[in-house]
Design a protein around this motif. Structure first.
Motif, PDB file in Angstrom:
ATOM      1  N   MET A 114      41.258  33.328  36.184  1.00 21.68           N
ATOM      2  CA  MET A 114      40.082  33.889  36.843  1.00 21.68           C
ATOM      3  C   MET A 114      38.894  33.731  35.898  1.00 21.68           C
ATOM      4  SD  MET A 114      41.516  34.930  39.693  1.00 21.68           S
ATOM      5  CE  MET A 114      40.499  36.143  40.508  1.00 21.68           C
ATOM      6  N   GLN A 115      38.153  32.646  36.050  1.00 24.10           N
ATOM      7  CA  GLN A 115      37.133  32.285  35.075  1.00 24.10           C
ATOM      8  C   GLN A 115      35.810  33.022  35.266  1.00 24.10           C
ATOM      9  OE1 GLN A 115      36.711  28.035  34.894  1.00 24.10           O
ATOM     10  NE2 GLN A 115      38.888  27.685  34.548  1.00 24.10           N
ATOM     11  N   LEU A 116      35.509  33.472  36.470  1.00 23.19           N
ATOM     12  CA  LEU A 116      34.233  34.121  36.729  1.00 23.19           C
ATOM     13  C   LEU A 116      34.414  35.637  36.809  1.00 23.19           C
ATOM     14  CD1 LEU A 116      32.856  31.755  39.531  1.00 23.19           C
ATOM     15  CD2 LEU A 116      32.513  31.578  37.061  1.00 23.19           C
ATOM     16  N   ASP A 117      33.522  36.375  36.166  1.00 25.30           N
ATOM     17  CA  ASP A 117      33.548  37.833  36.256  1.00 25.30           C
ATOM     18  C   ASP A 117      33.222  38.273  37.679  1.00 25.30           C
ATOM     19  OD1 ASP A 117      33.920  37.655  33.559  1.00 25.30           O
ATOM     20  OD2 ASP A 117      32.001  38.553  33.001  1.00 25.30           O
ATOM     21  N   PHE A 118      33.736  39.438  38.080  1.00 28.48           N
ATOM     22  CA  PHE A 118      33.392  39.945  39.399  1.00 28.48           C
ATOM     23  C   PHE A 118      33.548  41.461  39.441  1.00 28.48           C
ATOM     24  CE2 PHE A 118      37.917  38.765  39.646  1.00 28.48           C
ATOM     25  CZ  PHE A 118      38.495  39.923  40.140  1.00 28.48           C
ATOM     26  N   SER A 119      32.847  42.065  40.383  1.00 28.83           N
ATOM     27  CA  SER A 119      33.051  43.464  40.746  1.00 28.83           C
ATOM     28  C   SER A 119      33.449  43.479  42.217  1.00 28.83           C
ATOM     29  CB  SER A 119      31.763  44.274  40.541  1.00 28.83           C
ATOM     30  OG  SER A 119      31.367  44.258  39.185  1.00 28.83           O
ATOM     31  N   TYR A 120      34.431  44.272  42.554  1.00 29.46           N
ATOM     32  CA  TYR A 120      34.922  44.264  43.930  1.00 29.46           C
ATOM     33  C   TYR A 120      34.945  45.678  44.502  1.00 29.46           C
ATOM     34  CZ  TYR A 120      37.861  43.650  48.029  1.00 29.46           C
ATOM     35  OH  TYR A 120      38.339  43.642  49.315  1.00 29.46           O
ATOM     36  N   TYR A 121      34.360  45.829  45.689  1.00 31.06           N
ATOM     37  CA  TYR A 121      34.405  47.103  46.400  1.00 31.06           C
ATOM     38  C   TYR A 121      34.235  46.818  47.879  1.00 31.06           C
ATOM     39  CZ  TYR A 121      32.740  51.608  48.233  1.00 31.06           C
ATOM     40  OH  TYR A 121      32.573  52.747  48.974  1.00 31.06           O
ATOM     41  N   ASN A 122      35.146  47.332  48.682  1.00 31.31           N
ATOM     42  CA  ASN A 122      35.022  47.204  50.133  1.00 31.31           C
ATOM     43  C   ASN A 122      35.228  48.577  50.756  1.00 31.31           C
ATOM     44  OD1 ASN A 122      35.425  46.696  52.952  1.00 31.31           O
ATOM     45  ND2 ASN A 122      35.785  44.548  52.442  1.00 31.31           N
ATOM     46  N   PRO A 123      34.178  49.152  51.340  1.00 34.14           N
ATOM     47  CA  PRO A 123      34.250  50.533  51.826  1.00 34.14           C
ATOM     48  C   PRO A 123      34.781  50.707  53.246  1.00 34.14           C
ATOM     49  CG  PRO A 123      32.024  49.729  52.074  1.00 34.14           C
ATOM     50  CD  PRO A 123      32.811  48.605  51.447  1.00 34.14           C
ATOM     51  N   THR A 124      35.064  49.613  53.960  1.00 35.26           N
ATOM     52  CA  THR A 124      35.477  49.732  55.360  1.00 35.26           C
ATOM     53  C   THR A 124      36.892  50.276  55.474  1.00 35.26           C
ATOM     54  OG1 THR A 124      34.069  47.855  55.974  1.00 35.26           O
ATOM     55  CG2 THR A 124      35.783  48.500  57.536  1.00 35.26           C
ATOM     56  N   LYS A 125      37.046  51.322  56.268  1.00 31.77           N
ATOM     57  CA  LYS A 125      38.369  51.863  56.554  1.00 31.77           C
ATOM     58  C   LYS A 125      38.946  51.113  57.750  1.00 31.77           C
ATOM     59  CE  LYS A 125      38.726  56.341  56.672  1.00 31.77           C
ATOM     60  NZ  LYS A 125      38.669  57.741  57.178  1.00 31.77           N
ATOM     61  N   ILE A 126      40.177  50.642  57.622  1.00 25.11           N
ATOM     62  CA  ILE A 126      40.834  49.898  58.700  1.00 25.11           C
ATOM     63  C   ILE A 126      41.906  50.763  59.346  1.00 25.11           C
ATOM     64  CG2 ILE A 126      42.291  47.905  59.267  1.00 25.11           C
ATOM     65  CD1 ILE A 126      39.465  47.060  58.639  1.00 25.11           C
ATOM     66  N   HIS A 127      41.867  50.851  60.672  1.00 20.48           N
ATOM     67  CA  HIS A 127      42.951  51.449  61.456  1.00 20.48           C
ATOM     68  C   HIS A 127      43.592  50.299  62.229  1.00 20.48           C
ATOM     69  CE1 HIS A 127      41.582  55.470  60.471  1.00 20.48           C
ATOM     70  NE2 HIS A 127      40.383  55.197  60.954  1.00 20.48           N
ATOM     71  N   PHE A 128      44.829  49.968  61.920  1.00 21.31           N
ATOM     72  CA  PHE A 128      45.459  48.761  62.460  1.00 21.31           C
ATOM     73  C   PHE A 128      46.703  49.139  63.265  1.00 21.31           C
ATOM     74  CE2 PHE A 128      47.938  44.950  62.677  1.00 21.31           C
ATOM     75  CZ  PHE A 128      47.055  43.893  62.562  1.00 21.31           C
ATOM     76  N   GLY A 129      46.847  48.547  64.442  1.00 20.69           N
ATOM     77  CA  GLY A 129      48.091  48.680  65.192  1.00 20.69           C
ATOM     78  C   GLY A 129      47.904  49.141  66.626  1.00 20.69           C
ATOM     79  N   LYS A 130      49.018  49.301  67.304  1.00 20.54           N
ATOM     80  CA  LYS A 130      49.007  49.591  68.736  1.00 20.54           C
ATOM     81  C   LYS A 130      48.370  50.939  69.070  1.00 20.54           C
ATOM     82  CE  LYS A 130      53.185  46.837  69.604  1.00 20.54           C
ATOM     83  NZ  LYS A 130      54.584  46.843  70.107  1.00 20.54           N
ATOM     84  N   ASP A 131      48.474  51.898  68.176  1.00 22.48           N
ATOM     85  CA  ASP A 131      47.948  53.232  68.441  1.00 22.48           C
ATOM     86  C   ASP A 131      46.661  53.520  67.670  1.00 22.48           C
ATOM     87  OD1 ASP A 131      50.148  53.861  70.120  1.00 22.48           O
ATOM     88  OD2 ASP A 131      51.375  54.334  68.368  1.00 22.48           O
TER      89      ASP A 131
END
Length: 388
Positions: free
Chosen positions: A1-18
Protein backbone atom coordinates in the motif's frame (compact mmCIF):
# COMPACT_ATOMS: atom_id res chain seq x y z
CA UNK A 1 0.00 0.00 0.00
CA UNK A 2 2.21 2.79 -1.31
CA UNK A 3 -0.13 5.78 -0.92
CA UNK A 4 -1.25 7.15 2.45
CA UNK A 5 -4.99 7.34 3.03
CA UNK A 6 -7.68 8.14 5.57
CA UNK A 7 -10.87 6.12 5.38
CA UNK A 8 -14.31 6.86 6.81
CA UNK A 9 -17.73 5.89 5.52
CA UNK A 10 -20.67 7.05 7.66
CA UNK A 11 -23.52 5.34 5.77
CA UNK A 12 -25.43 2.76 7.77
CA UNK A 13 -26.51 -0.22 5.65
CA UNK A 14 -29.61 -2.31 6.35
CA UNK A 15 -29.35 -5.34 4.05
CA UNK A 16 -31.74 -8.21 3.41
CA UNK A 17 -35.32 -9.32 2.98
CA UNK A 18 -36.59 -7.62 6.14
CA UNK A 19 -34.48 -4.47 5.87
CA UNK A 20 -37.43 -2.13 5.21
CA UNK A 21 -38.57 -2.74 8.78
CA UNK A 22 -35.57 -0.65 9.90
CA UNK A 23 -37.01 2.48 8.27
CA UNK A 24 -39.38 3.25 11.14
CA UNK A 25 -36.59 3.46 13.70
CA UNK A 26 -34.35 5.53 11.42
CA UNK A 27 -37.07 8.13 10.85
CA UNK A 28 -37.11 9.06 14.53
CA UNK A 29 -33.78 10.88 14.06
CA UNK A 30 -35.26 13.42 11.64
CA UNK A 31 -37.82 16.23 11.63
CA UNK A 32 -41.45 16.35 10.61
CA UNK A 33 -41.21 16.59 6.81
CA UNK A 34 -39.76 13.97 4.46
CA UNK A 35 -39.41 14.46 0.71
CA UNK A 36 -40.01 11.14 -1.02
CA UNK A 37 -37.98 11.17 -4.23
CA UNK A 38 -38.47 8.49 -6.88
CA UNK A 39 -38.60 7.76 -10.60
CA UNK A 40 -41.68 7.05 -12.62
CA UNK A 41 -44.04 4.17 -11.92
CA UNK A 42 -41.84 1.22 -10.93
CA UNK A 43 -42.14 1.59 -7.15
CA UNK A 44 -45.90 2.01 -7.45
CA UNK A 45 -46.42 -1.04 -9.65
CA UNK A 46 -44.36 -3.31 -7.38
CA UNK A 47 -46.04 -2.13 -4.18
CA UNK A 48 -43.00 -0.54 -2.57
CA UNK A 49 -44.46 2.96 -2.75
CA UNK A 50 -47.47 1.97 -0.64
CA UNK A 51 -45.26 0.25 1.93
CA UNK A 52 -43.00 3.28 2.32
CA UNK A 53 -45.90 5.73 2.50
CA UNK A 54 -47.52 3.58 5.19
CA UNK A 55 -44.33 3.63 7.30
CA UNK A 56 -43.95 7.40 6.85
CA UNK A 57 -47.57 8.02 7.83
CA UNK A 58 -47.35 5.80 10.92
CA UNK A 59 -44.22 7.71 11.93
CA UNK A 60 -46.24 10.92 11.78
CA UNK A 61 -44.27 12.44 8.94
CA UNK A 62 -45.56 14.99 6.49
CA UNK A 63 -44.70 13.68 3.02
CA UNK A 64 -43.71 15.85 0.07
CA UNK A 65 -43.15 14.04 -3.23
CA UNK A 66 -40.70 14.58 -6.06
CA UNK A 67 -41.56 12.01 -8.72
CA UNK A 68 -40.37 11.47 -12.27
CA UNK A 69 -36.62 11.51 -11.69
CA UNK A 70 -35.19 10.31 -14.97
CA UNK A 71 -32.37 7.75 -15.55
CA UNK A 72 -29.88 10.56 -16.24
CA UNK A 73 -31.17 13.17 -13.78
CA UNK A 74 -31.24 16.70 -15.10
CA UNK A 75 -30.30 19.95 -13.43
CA UNK A 76 -33.84 21.18 -14.09
CA UNK A 77 -35.27 18.25 -12.10
CA UNK A 78 -32.73 18.85 -9.35
CA UNK A 79 -33.80 22.48 -9.03
CA UNK A 80 -37.46 21.44 -8.91
CA UNK A 81 -36.60 19.29 -5.90
CA UNK A 82 -34.51 22.04 -4.32
CA UNK A 83 -37.52 24.39 -4.40
CA UNK A 84 -39.73 21.75 -2.77
CA UNK A 85 -37.16 21.34 0.00
CA UNK A 86 -37.07 25.07 0.73
CA UNK A 87 -40.81 25.63 0.45
CA UNK A 88 -41.63 22.74 2.80
CA UNK A 89 -38.70 22.90 5.23
CA UNK A 90 -37.81 19.29 4.40
CA UNK A 91 -35.70 17.57 7.05
CA UNK A 92 -34.89 14.35 5.16
CA UNK A 93 -34.75 13.46 1.47
CA UNK A 94 -35.67 9.78 1.10
CA UNK A 95 -34.62 8.50 -2.33
CA UNK A 96 -36.40 5.33 -3.43
CA UNK A 97 -34.97 3.94 -6.66
CA UNK A 98 -31.68 3.37 -8.41
CA UNK A 99 -28.51 5.39 -8.57
CA UNK A 100 -30.00 8.18 -10.63
CA UNK A 101 -32.65 8.91 -8.00
CA UNK A 102 -30.05 8.86 -5.22
CA UNK A 103 -27.65 11.02 -7.24
CA UNK A 104 -30.44 13.54 -7.76
CA UNK A 105 -31.30 13.49 -4.04
CA UNK A 106 -27.70 14.27 -3.11
CA UNK A 107 -27.63 17.05 -5.67
CA UNK A 108 -30.80 18.51 -4.18
CA UNK A 109 -29.36 18.25 -0.67
CA UNK A 110 -26.42 20.54 -1.48
CA UNK A 111 -28.31 22.84 -3.85
CA UNK A 112 -31.47 23.70 -1.91
CA UNK A 113 -29.81 26.39 0.19
CA UNK A 114 -27.07 27.43 -2.22
CA UNK A 115 -27.45 31.13 -3.05
CA UNK A 116 -25.41 30.88 -6.25
CA UNK A 117 -25.79 28.68 -9.34
CA UNK A 118 -25.33 25.23 -7.77
CA UNK A 119 -24.34 23.49 -10.99
CA UNK A 120 -21.62 26.01 -11.78
CA UNK A 121 -20.40 26.10 -8.21
CA UNK A 122 -20.42 22.39 -7.37
CA UNK A 123 -20.28 20.42 -10.62
CA UNK A 124 -18.18 22.75 -12.79
CA UNK A 125 -15.92 24.59 -10.35
CA UNK A 126 -15.93 21.85 -7.65
CA UNK A 127 -16.14 24.38 -4.84
CA UNK A 128 -16.58 23.29 -1.23
CA UNK A 129 -20.11 23.11 0.16
CA UNK A 130 -20.51 25.82 2.80
CA UNK A 131 -24.31 26.13 2.83
CA UNK A 132 -26.84 24.03 4.72
CA UNK A 133 -27.02 20.39 3.61
CA UNK A 134 -30.28 18.42 3.88
CA UNK A 135 -29.77 14.79 4.99
CA UNK A 136 -30.33 12.03 2.42
CA UNK A 137 -31.28 8.38 2.85
CA UNK A 138 -32.04 5.72 0.28
CA UNK A 139 -34.02 2.58 -0.45
CA UNK A 140 -32.29 0.87 -3.36
CA UNK A 141 -34.25 -0.77 -6.18
CA UNK A 142 -31.69 -1.01 -8.98
CA UNK A 143 -27.98 -1.63 -8.56
CA UNK A 144 -24.80 -0.53 -10.28
CA UNK A 145 -23.84 3.00 -9.29
CA UNK A 146 -22.95 2.43 -5.64
CA UNK A 147 -24.60 5.79 -4.91
CA UNK A 148 -26.23 4.27 -1.82
CA UNK A 149 -22.91 4.41 0.06
CA UNK A 150 -20.89 7.27 -1.41
CA UNK A 151 -20.95 10.98 -2.12
CA UNK A 152 -21.22 10.75 -5.89
CA UNK A 153 -23.79 12.80 -7.79
CA UNK A 154 -23.91 12.80 -11.60
CA UNK A 155 -26.18 15.47 -13.07
CA UNK A 156 -26.91 16.38 -16.70
CA UNK A 157 -27.27 20.03 -17.71
CA UNK A 158 -29.36 19.81 -20.87
CA UNK A 159 -28.74 23.37 -22.06
CA UNK A 160 -24.98 23.03 -21.67
CA UNK A 161 -24.94 19.48 -23.07
CA UNK A 162 -22.78 18.61 -20.11
CA UNK A 163 -23.07 15.56 -17.85
CA UNK A 164 -20.95 16.15 -14.77
CA UNK A 165 -20.02 13.97 -11.83
CA UNK A 166 -19.07 15.31 -8.43
CA UNK A 167 -17.97 13.31 -5.39
CA UNK A 168 -19.10 15.22 -2.32
CA UNK A 169 -17.60 14.85 1.16
CA UNK A 170 -18.92 12.35 3.71
CA UNK A 171 -21.55 14.70 5.12
CA UNK A 172 -23.45 14.30 1.83
CA UNK A 173 -23.33 10.47 1.89
CA UNK A 174 -26.72 8.85 2.59
CA UNK A 175 -27.22 8.63 6.35
CA UNK A 176 -28.65 5.15 5.91
CA UNK A 177 -29.48 2.91 2.96
CA UNK A 178 -31.92 0.02 2.82
CA UNK A 179 -30.90 -2.78 0.46
CA UNK A 180 -33.38 -5.57 -0.20
CA UNK A 181 -32.29 -7.67 -3.20
CA UNK A 182 -35.91 -8.68 -3.81
CA UNK A 183 -36.64 -5.13 -4.96
CA UNK A 184 -34.40 -5.76 -7.97
CA UNK A 185 -36.27 -8.86 -9.19
CA UNK A 186 -38.54 -6.86 -11.51
CA UNK A 187 -35.76 -4.83 -13.10
CA UNK A 188 -35.46 -5.64 -16.82
CA UNK A 189 -32.60 -7.81 -18.04
CA UNK A 190 -31.28 -4.81 -19.99
CA UNK A 191 -31.08 -2.69 -16.85
CA UNK A 192 -29.69 -5.54 -14.75
CA UNK A 193 -26.74 -6.24 -17.06
CA UNK A 194 -26.20 -2.51 -17.55
CA UNK A 195 -25.87 -2.18 -13.79
CA UNK A 196 -23.49 -5.12 -13.57
CA UNK A 197 -21.22 -3.59 -16.18
CA UNK A 198 -21.40 -0.29 -14.31
CA UNK A 199 -20.14 -2.14 -11.23
CA UNK A 200 -17.37 -3.81 -13.22
CA UNK A 201 -16.38 -0.50 -14.79
CA UNK A 202 -16.05 1.11 -11.34
CA UNK A 203 -13.75 -1.72 -10.36
CA UNK A 204 -11.68 -1.55 -13.55
CA UNK A 205 -11.30 2.23 -13.29
CA UNK A 206 -9.63 1.69 -9.92
CA UNK A 207 -7.75 -1.47 -10.89
CA UNK A 208 -5.99 -0.19 -14.02
CA UNK A 209 -3.68 2.24 -12.26
CA UNK A 210 -0.37 2.02 -10.40
CA UNK A 211 2.36 -0.59 -10.63
CA UNK A 212 2.35 -3.85 -8.72
CA UNK A 213 -0.55 -5.33 -6.79
CA UNK A 214 -1.82 -4.17 -3.41
CA UNK A 215 -4.62 -5.32 -1.13
CA UNK A 216 -7.13 -3.11 -2.96
CA UNK A 217 -6.30 -4.93 -6.20
CA UNK A 218 -7.01 -8.29 -4.59
CA UNK A 219 -10.38 -7.00 -3.37
CA UNK A 220 -11.18 -5.71 -6.86
CA UNK A 221 -10.33 -9.06 -8.45
CA UNK A 222 -12.66 -10.89 -6.06
CA UNK A 223 -15.52 -8.48 -6.73
CA UNK A 224 -15.03 -8.73 -10.49
CA UNK A 225 -15.13 -12.52 -10.36
CA UNK A 226 -18.21 -12.43 -8.13
CA UNK A 227 -19.99 -10.06 -10.51
CA UNK A 228 -19.23 -12.26 -13.52
CA UNK A 229 -20.31 -15.48 -11.80
CA UNK A 230 -23.50 -14.11 -10.27
CA UNK A 231 -24.82 -12.28 -13.32
CA UNK A 232 -24.61 -15.56 -15.21
CA UNK A 233 -26.81 -17.18 -12.56
CA UNK A 234 -29.22 -14.23 -12.57
CA UNK A 235 -29.56 -14.34 -16.35
CA UNK A 236 -30.86 -17.90 -16.03
CA UNK A 237 -33.03 -17.13 -12.99
CA UNK A 238 -33.71 -13.41 -12.34
CA UNK A 239 -35.27 -14.28 -8.97
CA UNK A 240 -32.30 -16.21 -7.60
CA UNK A 241 -31.94 -14.41 -4.29
CA UNK A 242 -28.35 -15.41 -3.65
CA UNK A 243 -27.20 -14.18 -7.06
CA UNK A 244 -29.14 -10.92 -6.86
CA UNK A 245 -27.96 -10.26 -3.30
CA UNK A 246 -24.34 -10.78 -4.34
CA UNK A 247 -24.78 -8.49 -7.34
CA UNK A 248 -26.28 -5.82 -5.08
CA UNK A 249 -23.51 -6.00 -2.46
CA UNK A 250 -20.79 -6.13 -5.14
CA UNK A 251 -22.07 -2.83 -6.54
CA UNK A 252 -22.04 -1.19 -3.12
CA UNK A 253 -18.53 -2.36 -2.29
CA UNK A 254 -17.24 -1.41 -5.73
CA UNK A 255 -17.74 2.30 -5.09
CA UNK A 256 -17.98 2.93 -1.36
CA UNK A 257 -14.32 4.10 -1.67
CA UNK A 258 -12.90 0.94 -0.07
CA UNK A 259 -11.54 -0.57 -3.29
CA UNK A 260 -9.83 2.67 -4.31
CA UNK A 261 -7.64 2.99 -1.24
CA UNK A 262 -3.96 3.58 -2.03
CA UNK A 263 -4.76 3.72 -5.76
CA UNK A 264 -4.26 6.66 -8.12
CA UNK A 265 -7.31 5.49 -10.17
CA UNK A 266 -8.17 6.17 -13.81
CA UNK A 267 -11.85 7.18 -14.49
CA UNK A 268 -11.24 8.20 -18.11
CA UNK A 269 -13.88 5.77 -19.38
CA UNK A 270 -16.43 7.49 -17.16
CA UNK A 271 -15.42 10.93 -18.38
CA UNK A 272 -15.95 9.88 -22.00
CA UNK A 273 -19.25 8.16 -21.19
CA UNK A 274 -20.56 11.18 -19.32
CA UNK A 275 -20.39 13.26 -22.47
CA UNK A 276 -21.70 10.39 -24.57
CA UNK A 277 -24.66 10.30 -22.17
CA UNK A 278 -25.11 14.08 -22.39
CA UNK A 279 -25.68 13.75 -26.14
CA UNK A 280 -27.57 10.43 -26.26
CA UNK A 281 -29.19 9.93 -22.82
CA UNK A 282 -28.04 6.30 -23.03
CA UNK A 283 -28.07 3.85 -20.11
CA UNK A 284 -24.88 4.55 -18.16
CA UNK A 285 -23.63 0.97 -17.98
CA UNK A 286 -24.20 0.42 -21.68
CA UNK A 287 -22.30 3.59 -22.53
CA UNK A 288 -19.42 2.44 -20.33
CA UNK A 289 -19.34 -0.91 -22.07
CA UNK A 290 -19.22 0.73 -25.49
CA UNK A 291 -16.27 2.92 -24.50
CA UNK A 292 -14.32 0.44 -22.35
CA UNK A 293 -13.06 -2.06 -24.90
CA UNK A 294 -11.62 0.41 -27.45
CA UNK A 295 -10.19 2.49 -24.59
CA UNK A 296 -8.43 -0.44 -22.94
CA UNK A 297 -7.13 -1.74 -26.25
CA UNK A 298 -5.72 1.73 -26.83
CA UNK A 299 -3.89 2.01 -23.50
CA UNK A 300 -3.13 -1.58 -22.42
CA UNK A 301 0.53 -1.52 -23.51
CA UNK A 302 1.18 1.36 -21.10
CA UNK A 303 0.15 -0.84 -18.18
CA UNK A 304 0.94 -4.22 -19.65
CA UNK A 305 1.62 -6.10 -16.41
CA UNK A 306 -1.73 -5.24 -14.87
CA UNK A 307 -3.57 -6.15 -18.07
CA UNK A 308 -1.74 -9.48 -18.10
CA UNK A 309 -2.86 -10.06 -14.53
CA UNK A 310 -6.43 -9.09 -15.47
CA UNK A 311 -6.36 -11.72 -18.21
CA UNK A 312 -4.95 -14.52 -16.08
CA UNK A 313 -6.69 -13.82 -12.76
CA UNK A 314 -10.13 -12.73 -13.95
CA UNK A 315 -10.56 -14.65 -17.19
CA UNK A 316 -8.29 -17.64 -16.67
CA UNK A 317 -6.14 -16.97 -19.74
CA UNK A 318 -3.21 -19.38 -19.94
CA UNK A 319 0.10 -17.53 -20.31
CA UNK A 320 2.03 -20.51 -21.70
CA UNK A 321 3.86 -19.79 -24.95
CA UNK A 322 2.41 -16.30 -25.28
CA UNK A 323 3.86 -12.81 -25.17
CA UNK A 324 2.56 -10.29 -22.66
CA UNK A 325 0.74 -8.49 -25.45
CA UNK A 326 -0.99 -11.67 -26.56
CA UNK A 327 -2.08 -12.48 -22.99
CA UNK A 328 -3.38 -8.97 -22.34
CA UNK A 329 -5.33 -8.83 -25.59
CA UNK A 330 -6.80 -12.29 -24.98
CA UNK A 331 -8.09 -10.98 -21.65
CA UNK A 332 -9.76 -8.04 -23.36
CA UNK A 333 -11.23 -10.42 -25.93
CA UNK A 334 -12.68 -12.42 -23.02
CA UNK A 335 -14.22 -9.24 -21.61
CA UNK A 336 -15.77 -8.54 -25.01
CA UNK A 337 -17.15 -12.07 -25.23
CA UNK A 338 -18.66 -11.67 -21.76
CA UNK A 339 -20.48 -8.50 -22.83
CA UNK A 340 -21.93 -10.32 -25.83
CA UNK A 341 -22.94 -13.26 -23.65
CA UNK A 342 -24.87 -10.91 -21.36
CA UNK A 343 -26.50 -8.95 -24.18
CA UNK A 344 -24.64 -5.78 -23.27
CA UNK A 345 -24.70 -3.17 -26.04
CA UNK A 346 -21.27 -2.02 -27.23
CA UNK A 347 -22.13 -0.10 -30.39
CA UNK A 348 -22.54 3.65 -30.13
CA UNK A 349 -24.99 3.52 -33.00
CA UNK A 350 -27.28 1.27 -30.95
CA UNK A 351 -27.06 3.80 -28.11
CA UNK A 352 -28.31 6.62 -30.31
CA UNK A 353 -25.00 8.28 -31.20
CA UNK A 354 -24.25 9.59 -34.67
CA UNK A 355 -20.83 10.21 -36.15
CA UNK A 356 -21.38 13.94 -36.33
CA UNK A 357 -21.71 13.98 -32.51
CA UNK A 358 -18.24 12.55 -31.97
CA UNK A 359 -16.16 15.75 -32.27
CA UNK A 360 -18.49 17.52 -29.84
CA UNK A 361 -18.36 14.62 -27.38
CA UNK A 362 -14.57 14.44 -27.62
CA UNK A 363 -14.06 18.18 -27.26
CA UNK A 364 -16.22 18.36 -24.14
CA UNK A 365 -14.72 15.30 -22.45
CA UNK A 366 -12.63 16.01 -19.36
CA UNK A 367 -9.13 14.55 -19.76
CA UNK A 368 -7.75 13.02 -16.57
CA UNK A 369 -4.33 11.55 -15.91
CA UNK A 370 -4.68 8.95 -13.19
CA UNK A 371 -4.45 5.88 -15.41
CA UNK A 372 -1.68 4.48 -17.56
CA UNK A 373 -1.96 7.04 -20.36
CA UNK A 374 -3.19 10.62 -20.52
CA UNK A 375 -5.22 10.98 -23.69
CA UNK A 376 -5.49 13.84 -26.13
CA UNK A 377 -8.83 15.05 -27.48
CA UNK A 378 -7.90 13.47 -30.81
CA UNK A 379 -7.36 10.12 -29.10
CA UNK A 380 -10.75 10.39 -27.39
CA UNK A 381 -12.39 10.93 -30.76
CA UNK A 382 -10.48 7.99 -32.22
CA UNK A 383 -11.68 5.76 -29.38
CA UNK A 384 -15.26 6.88 -30.01
CA UNK A 385 -14.89 6.13 -33.72
CA UNK A 386 -13.79 2.59 -32.82
CA UNK A 387 -17.15 2.09 -31.09
CA UNK A 388 -19.13 2.12 -34.35
Amino acid sequence: MQLDFSYYNPTKIHFGKDSLAKLKDELSDYGDTVMLTYGRNAIKSNGLYDQVISILNKAGKKVVELSGVMPNPTYEKLMEGAKLVRDNDVSLILAVGGGSVIDCAKGISVSAYCEEDPFQKYWVEFQDVANKIVPVASILTMVGTGSEMNGGSVITHDEMKYKAGRVFPVDVYPKFSILNPEYTFTVSQYQMVSGVFDTMSHLMEQYFSDEGVNTSDYLIESLLKSSIANVRVALNDPKDYEARSNIMWNATLALNTLTGLSKTQDWQVHMIEHQLGAYTDCAHGMGLAAVSLPYYRHIYSNGIDKFVRFATEIWGVSPEGKTKDEIALEGLDALEQFTKECGIVTSLEELGATKDMLPKIAESTIILGGGYKKLTTEEVQGILEECF
